[in-house]
Design a protein around this motif. Structure first.
Motif, PDB file in Angstrom:
ATOM      1  N   LEU A  38       0.864  -1.185   0.000  1.00 49.96           N
ATOM      2  CA  LEU A  38       0.000   0.000   0.000  1.00 49.96           C
ATOM      3  C   LEU A  38       0.895   1.228   0.000  1.00 49.96           C
ATOM      4  CD1 LEU A  38      -2.822   1.346   0.410  1.00 49.96           C
ATOM      5  CD2 LEU A  38      -2.402   1.134   2.861  1.00 49.96           C
ATOM      6  N   THR A  39       0.678   2.115  -0.953  1.00 50.72           N
ATOM      7  CA  THR A  39       1.473   3.340  -1.035  1.00 50.72           C
ATOM      8  C   THR A  39       0.545   4.527  -0.838  1.00 50.72           C
ATOM      9  OG1 THR A  39       2.944   2.288  -2.627  1.00 50.72           O
ATOM     10  CG2 THR A  39       3.027   4.684  -2.496  1.00 50.72           C
ATOM     11  N   ILE A  40       0.913   5.421   0.068  1.00 48.25           N
ATOM     12  CA  ILE A  40       0.117   6.623   0.294  1.00 48.25           C
ATOM     13  C   ILE A  40       1.038   7.841   0.296  1.00 48.25           C
ATOM     14  CG2 ILE A  40      -1.649   5.401   1.626  1.00 48.25           C
ATOM     15  CD1 ILE A  40      -0.392   6.650   4.169  1.00 48.25           C
ATOM     16  N   ASP A  41       0.471   8.975  -0.026  1.00 54.09           N
ATOM     17  CA  ASP A  41       1.197  10.240   0.032  1.00 54.09           C
ATOM     18  C   ASP A  41       0.727  11.001   1.261  1.00 54.09           C
ATOM     19  OD1 ASP A  41       2.572   9.874  -2.424  1.00 54.09           O
ATOM     20  OD2 ASP A  41       0.760  10.462  -3.507  1.00 54.09           O
ATOM     21  N   ILE A  42       1.683  11.459   2.062  1.00 52.11           N
ATOM     22  CA  ILE A  42       1.368  12.255   3.247  1.00 52.11           C
ATOM     23  C   ILE A  42       2.254  13.489   3.248  1.00 52.11           C
ATOM     24  CG2 ILE A  42       0.592  10.268   4.611  1.00 52.11           C
ATOM     25  CD1 ILE A  42       3.320  10.311   6.032  1.00 52.11           C
ATOM     26  N   PRO A  43       1.848  14.540   3.943  1.00 52.30           N
ATOM     27  CA  PRO A  43       2.685  15.743   4.020  1.00 52.30           C
ATOM     28  C   PRO A  43       4.035  15.431   4.679  1.00 52.30           C
ATOM     29  CG  PRO A  43       0.478  16.182   4.847  1.00 52.30           C
ATOM     30  CD  PRO A  43       0.574  14.711   4.635  1.00 52.30           C
ATOM     31  N   GLU A  44       5.060  16.125   4.240  1.00 50.93           N
ATOM     32  CA  GLU A  44       6.402  15.909   4.770  1.00 50.93           C
ATOM     33  C   GLU A  44       6.457  16.117   6.277  1.00 50.93           C
ATOM     34  OE1 GLU A  44      10.952  17.580   4.133  1.00 50.93           O
ATOM     35  OE2 GLU A  44       9.417  18.059   2.672  1.00 50.93           O
ATOM     36  N   SER A  45       5.720  17.109   6.780  1.00 49.09           N
ATOM     37  CA  SER A  45       5.733  17.378   8.217  1.00 49.09           C
ATOM     38  C   SER A  45       5.157  16.195   9.007  1.00 49.09           C
ATOM     39  CB  SER A  45       4.953  18.655   8.535  1.00 49.09           C
ATOM     40  OG  SER A  45       3.616  18.533   8.087  1.00 49.09           O
ATOM     41  N   LEU A  46       4.108  15.578   8.489  1.00 48.36           N
ATOM     42  CA  LEU A  46       3.524  14.408   9.148  1.00 48.36           C
ATOM     43  C   LEU A  46       4.504  13.241   9.107  1.00 48.36           C
ATOM     44  CD1 LEU A  46       1.219  12.915  10.532  1.00 48.36           C
ATOM     45  CD2 LEU A  46       0.228  12.511   8.266  1.00 48.36           C
ATOM     46  N   HIS A  47       5.147  13.038   7.987  1.00 41.41           N
ATOM     47  CA  HIS A  47       6.126  11.964   7.862  1.00 41.41           C
ATOM     48  C   HIS A  47       7.262  12.164   8.862  1.00 41.41           C
ATOM     49  CE1 HIS A  47       9.639   9.857   6.164  1.00 41.41           C
ATOM     50  NE2 HIS A  47       8.735   8.927   5.866  1.00 41.41           N
ATOM     51  N   ARG A  48       7.728  13.388   8.984  1.00 42.74           N
ATOM     52  CA  ARG A  48       8.813  13.699   9.912  1.00 42.74           C
ATOM     53  C   ARG A  48       8.390  13.398  11.355  1.00 42.74           C
ATOM     54  NH1 ARG A  48      10.495  17.914   7.320  1.00 42.74           N
ATOM     55  NH2 ARG A  48       8.910  19.297   8.162  1.00 42.74           N
ATOM     56  N   ALA A  49       7.150  13.774  11.703  1.00 49.79           N
ATOM     57  CA  ALA A  49       6.644  13.528  13.061  1.00 49.79           C
ATOM     58  C   ALA A  49       6.528  12.029  13.341  1.00 49.79           C
ATOM     59  CB  ALA A  49       5.290  14.209  13.247  1.00 49.79           C
ATOM     60  N   ILE A  50       5.982  11.276  12.379  1.00 50.69           N
ATOM     61  CA  ILE A  50       5.839   9.829  12.549  1.00 50.69           C
ATOM     62  C   ILE A  50       7.214   9.186  12.677  1.00 50.69           C
ATOM     63  CG2 ILE A  50       5.068   7.688  11.447  1.00 50.69           C
ATOM     64  CD1 ILE A  50       2.870   9.397  10.067  1.00 50.69           C
ATOM     65  N   LYS A  51       8.118   9.589  11.804  1.00 49.39           N
ATOM     66  CA  LYS A  51       9.460   8.998  11.799  1.00 49.39           C
ATOM     67  C   LYS A  51      10.198   9.255  13.108  1.00 49.39           C
ATOM     68  CE  LYS A  51      13.460   8.563   8.813  1.00 49.39           C
ATOM     69  NZ  LYS A  51      14.021   8.883   7.502  1.00 49.39           N
ATOM     70  N   SER A  52      10.091  10.459  13.632  1.00 52.78           N
ATOM     71  CA  SER A  52      10.800  10.763  14.877  1.00 52.78           C
ATOM     72  C   SER A  52      10.195   9.996  16.051  1.00 52.78           C
ATOM     73  CB  SER A  52      10.811  12.266  15.155  1.00 52.78           C
ATOM     74  OG  SER A  52       9.507  12.742  15.403  1.00 52.78           O
ATOM     75  N   GLN A  53       8.863   9.864  16.088  1.00 52.57           N
ATOM     76  CA  GLN A  53       8.217   9.098  17.159  1.00 52.57           C
ATOM     77  C   GLN A  53       8.601   7.620  17.084  1.00 52.57           C
ATOM     78  OE1 GLN A  53       6.109  10.014  19.788  1.00 52.57           O
ATOM     79  NE2 GLN A  53       6.888  12.052  19.287  1.00 52.57           N
ATOM     80  N   CYS A  54       8.633   7.078  15.879  1.00 53.94           N
ATOM     81  CA  CYS A  54       9.012   5.671  15.713  1.00 53.94           C
ATOM     82  C   CYS A  54      10.472   5.457  16.115  1.00 53.94           C
ATOM     83  CB  CYS A  54       8.785   5.224  14.274  1.00 53.94           C
ATOM     84  SG  CYS A  54       7.042   5.035  13.865  1.00 53.94           S
ATOM     85  N   ALA A  55      11.334   6.384  15.751  1.00 47.62           N
ATOM     86  CA  ALA A  55      12.745   6.272  16.121  1.00 47.62           C
ATOM     87  C   ALA A  55      12.895   6.303  17.640  1.00 47.62           C
ATOM     88  CB  ALA A  55      13.551   7.393  15.476  1.00 47.62           C
ATOM     89  N   ALA A  56      12.131   7.151  18.303  1.00 42.89           N
ATOM     90  CA  ALA A  56      12.203   7.250  19.760  1.00 42.89           C
ATOM     91  C   ALA A  56      11.734   5.955  20.421  1.00 42.89           C
ATOM     92  CB  ALA A  56      11.352   8.426  20.249  1.00 42.89           C
ATOM     93  N   ARG A  57      10.763   5.287  19.818  1.00 47.93           N
ATOM     94  CA  ARG A  57      10.251   4.027  20.362  1.00 47.93           C
ATOM     95  C   ARG A  57      11.016   2.803  19.862  1.00 47.93           C
ATOM     96  NH1 ARG A  57       5.128   6.793  19.844  1.00 47.93           N
ATOM     97  NH2 ARG A  57       4.870   6.068  17.720  1.00 47.93           N
ATOM     98  N   GLY A  58      11.853   3.007  18.848  1.00 45.36           N
ATOM     99  CA  GLY A  58      12.594   1.881  18.277  1.00 45.36           C
ATOM    100  C   GLY A  58      11.730   0.981  17.426  1.00 45.36           C
ATOM    101  N   THR A  59      10.724   1.553  16.784  1.00 41.06           N
ATOM    102  CA  THR A  59       9.840   0.773  15.926  1.00 41.06           C
ATOM    103  C   THR A  59       9.964   1.245  14.487  1.00 41.06           C
ATOM    104  OG1 THR A  59       7.987   2.293  16.293  1.00 41.06           O
ATOM    105  CG2 THR A  59       8.164   0.410  17.790  1.00 41.06           C
TER     106      THR A  59
END
Length: 76
Positions: A38-59
């Protein structure tokens, strides 16, 4: 001139799958459901927020999104 010789093995004789899809079906573990991408397009700011939260949780982002989709659609 180089006198180095390279030997090439015999051509494989095993029957090849008819198509890539057939190859995937034959290699898929019988106890696991096949997956789809599944491929979706999301705003860069949302991607950055998701990525940083996942990195903090190690997921991984994919694992988090998959979990959210399961929570929303698994019981339907």
């Amino acid at each position: 001139m180089n006198s180095k010789k390279v030997t090439i093995g015999a051509k494989p004789t095993a029957a090849q799958p008819a198509s890539p899809d057939q190859w995937v079906k034959e290699r898929a573990a019988p106890e696991r459901e096949t997956t789809k991408r599944l491929t979706i397009d999301i705003p860069e700011s949302l991607h950055r927020a998701i990525k940083s939260q996942c990195a903090a949780r190690g997921t991984k982002i994919a694992d988090e999104v998959r979990e959210l989709l399961l929570q929303k659609y698994a019981n339907q």
